[in-house]
Design a protein around this motif. Structure first.
Motif, PDB file in Angstrom:
ATOM      1  N   UNK A  63       0.827  -0.968  -0.062  1.00 53.00           N
ATOM      2  CA  UNK A  63       0.180  -0.005  -0.067  1.00 53.00           C
ATOM      3  C   UNK A  63       0.866   1.231   0.048  1.00 53.00           C
ATOM      4  N   UNK A  64       0.341   2.358  -0.750  1.00 52.67           N
ATOM      5  CA  UNK A  64       0.997   3.779  -0.666  1.00 52.67           C
ATOM      6  C   UNK A  64       0.219   4.519   0.322  1.00 52.67           C
ATOM      7  N   UNK A  65       0.843   5.371   1.034  1.00 49.66           N
ATOM      8  CA  UNK A  65       0.482   6.093   1.988  1.00 49.66           C
ATOM      9  C   UNK A  65       0.953   7.256   1.790  1.00 49.66           C
ATOM     10  N   UNK A  66       0.329   8.467   2.265  1.00 48.56           N
ATOM     11  CA  UNK A  66       0.332   9.834   2.460  1.00 48.56           C
ATOM     12  C   UNK A  66      -0.070  10.368   3.829  1.00 48.56           C
ATOM     13  N   UNK A  67       0.798  10.695   4.435  1.00 46.23           N
ATOM     14  CA  UNK A  67       0.503  10.963   5.986  1.00 46.23           C
ATOM     15  C   UNK A  67      -0.270   9.768   6.444  1.00 46.23           C
ATOM     16  N   UNK A  68      -1.583  10.035   6.947  1.00 45.50           N
ATOM     17  CA  UNK A  68      -2.297   8.845   7.601  1.00 45.50           C
ATOM     18  C   UNK A  68      -3.287   8.192   6.404  1.00 45.50           C
ATOM     19  N   UNK A  69      -3.164   8.653   5.356  1.00 42.89           N
ATOM     20  CA  UNK A  69      -3.998   8.222   4.270  1.00 42.89           C
ATOM     21  C   UNK A  69      -3.477   6.931   3.351  1.00 42.89           C
ATOM     22  N   UNK A  70      -4.244   5.966   3.231  1.00 42.81           N
ATOM     23  CA  UNK A  70      -3.851   4.815   2.243  1.00 42.81           C
ATOM     24  C   UNK A  70      -4.603   5.571   0.830  1.00 42.81           C
ATOM     25  N   UNK A  71      -3.454   5.670  -0.097  1.00 45.86           N
ATOM     26  CA  UNK A  71      -3.735   6.116  -1.131  1.00 45.86           C
ATOM     27  C   UNK A  71      -3.787   5.446  -2.513  1.00 45.86           C
ATOM     28  N   UNK A  72      -3.141   4.073  -2.506  1.00 41.98           N
ATOM     29  CA  UNK A  72      -2.833   3.250  -3.645  1.00 41.98           C
ATOM     30  C   UNK A  72      -2.401   1.888  -3.278  1.00 41.98           C
ATOM     31  N   UNK A  73      -2.277   0.847  -3.980  1.00 42.72           N
ATOM     32  CA  UNK A  73      -1.797  -0.234  -3.880  1.00 42.72           C
ATOM     33  C   UNK A  73      -1.353  -0.936  -4.871  1.00 42.72           C
ATOM     34  N   UNK A  74      -0.588  -2.049  -4.666  1.00 37.39           N
ATOM     35  CA  UNK A  74      -0.030  -2.739  -5.875  1.00 37.39           C
ATOM     36  C   UNK A  74      -0.059  -4.378  -5.406  1.00 37.39           C
ATOM     37  N   UNK A  75      -0.315  -5.206  -6.322  1.00 40.78           N
ATOM     38  CA  UNK A  75      -0.435  -6.719  -6.052  1.00 40.78           C
ATOM     39  C   UNK A  75       0.488  -7.260  -7.005  1.00 40.78           C
ATOM     40  N   UNK A  76       1.453  -8.091  -6.848  1.00 43.31           N
ATOM     41  CA  UNK A  76       2.365  -8.591  -7.895  1.00 43.31           C
ATOM     42  C   UNK A  76       3.072  -9.891  -7.061  1.00 43.31           C
ATOM     43  N   UNK A  77       3.329 -10.720  -8.222  1.00 41.52           N
ATOM     44  CA  UNK A  77       4.097 -11.937  -7.541  1.00 41.52           C
ATOM     45  C   UNK A  77       4.401 -12.784  -8.793  1.00 41.52           C
ATOM     46  N   UNK A  78       4.975 -13.761  -8.631  1.00 39.62           N
ATOM     47  CA  UNK A  78       5.352 -14.760  -9.643  1.00 39.62           C
ATOM     48  C   UNK A  78       4.327 -15.118 -10.690  1.00 39.62           C
ATOM     49  N   UNK A  79       4.723 -14.967 -11.878  1.00 35.93           N
ATOM     50  CA  UNK A  79       3.694 -14.908 -13.266  1.00 35.93           C
ATOM     51  C   UNK A  79       3.464 -16.253 -13.652  1.00 35.93           C
ATOM     52  N   UNK A  80       2.137 -16.636 -13.472  1.00 33.19           N
ATOM     53  CA  UNK A  80       1.575 -18.299 -14.159  1.00 33.19           C
ATOM     54  C   UNK A  80       2.454 -18.022 -15.632  1.00 33.19           C
ATOM     55  N   UNK A  81       2.883 -19.316 -15.945  1.00 33.60           N
ATOM     56  CA  UNK A  81       3.370 -19.653 -17.288  1.00 33.60           C
ATOM     57  C   UNK A  81       2.454 -18.845 -18.330  1.00 33.60           C
ATOM     58  N   UNK A  82       1.330 -19.189 -18.086  1.00 38.00           N
ATOM     59  CA  UNK A  82       0.018 -18.835 -19.171  1.00 38.00           C
ATOM     60  C   UNK A  82       0.289 -17.327 -19.428  1.00 38.00           C
ATOM     61  N   UNK A  83       0.594 -16.379 -18.427  1.00 35.34           N
ATOM     62  CA  UNK A  83       0.521 -15.196 -18.506  1.00 35.34           C
ATOM     63  C   UNK A  83       1.605 -14.527 -19.006  1.00 35.34           C
ATOM     64  N   UNK A  84       2.874 -15.377 -19.149  1.00 34.77           N
ATOM     65  CA  UNK A  84       4.374 -14.796 -19.709  1.00 34.77           C
ATOM     66  C   UNK A  84       4.423 -15.350 -21.026  1.00 34.77           C
ATOM     67  N   UNK A  85       3.491 -16.317 -21.464  1.00 31.06           N
ATOM     68  CA  UNK A  85       3.709 -17.125 -22.695  1.00 31.06           C
ATOM     69  C   UNK A  85       3.900 -16.021 -23.827  1.00 31.06           C
ATOM     70  N   UNK A  86       4.528 -16.632 -24.757  1.00 26.79           N
ATOM     71  CA  UNK A  86       4.572 -15.911 -26.230  1.00 26.79           C
ATOM     72  C   UNK A  86       3.480 -15.823 -26.866  1.00 26.79           C
TER      73      UNK A  86
END
Length: 187
Positions: A63-86
């Motif tokens: 999560x990204x915060x600015x002061x006391x506020x949560x302002x954004x987020x990112x989710x990521x991890x290892x890619x399933x093979x089907x997502x990175x395929x040619x």
């Protein structure tokens, strides 16, 4: 600007992550998705999904915060093979070390303040520490703002596209790829 930071998400962040997701999609994706799809977004259902991801993975949530506020987020991890395929669905040579940025959202009212860049850089650092070497993400083709953000980070389209069914309307996405060793440059 108040102090801005990025940190791993905690279980108590779940309601705010769900609120940010629904609000940001309804605002930023209004021209990309049918109104009934956007109206059908449910914060409670989103919260249940995010609680599970934060508790069990396999993706990491920041999560990204600015002061006391949560302002954004990112989710990521290892890619399933089907997502990175040619484009012809054959696995790529580095499939085992490709990361997937599944979501990167900053609430529109907090945009253009560097939160997206901080999220991407922190996420990239964590993914590199886990042994991943490059990242991919899928971006709606007509979302020039998000495409521009990733291009400024050095990510480029790799020629692979897909079309999703977005409530009966086609949503064409392009896949972008780039390095995970991102450093923020202050203007």
């Amino acid at each position: 600007m108040a102090d801005a930071a990025v940190r791993p998400a905690r279980p108590d962040d779940v309601p705010e992550i769900a609120r940010l997701q629904v609000l940001t999609w309804q605002t930023a994706f209004e021209a990309l998705l049918p109104p009934d799809v956007l109206a059908g977004l449910d914060e409670r259902a989103a919260a249940q999904e995010w609680a599970q991801v934060i508790a069990q993975g396999p993706a990491s949530v920041f999560v990204a915060t600015e002061g006391a506020w949560t302002v954004g987020f990112c989710v990521a991890g290892p890619s399933p093979e089907s997502e990175s395929a040619a484009a012809n669905d054959t696995p790529v040579e580095d499939a085992a070390t490709v990361a997937l940025i599944g979501t990167l959202l900053v609430e529109p009212r907090w945009g253009r303040r560097g939160h997206g860049g901080r999220l991407l850089a922190a996420t990239g650092r964590t993914l590199r520490e886990a042994g991943l070497t490059r990242g991919i993400c899928w971006v709606p083709e007509r979302n020039v703002s998000l495409t521009g953000f990733f291009r400024r980070a050095g990510w480029e389209p790799d020629g692979v596209v897909r079309t999703l069914d977005a409530g009966g309307a086609p949503l064409r996405e392009v896949r972008l790829t780039g390095a995970l060793d991102l450093e923020l440059v202050q203007p």
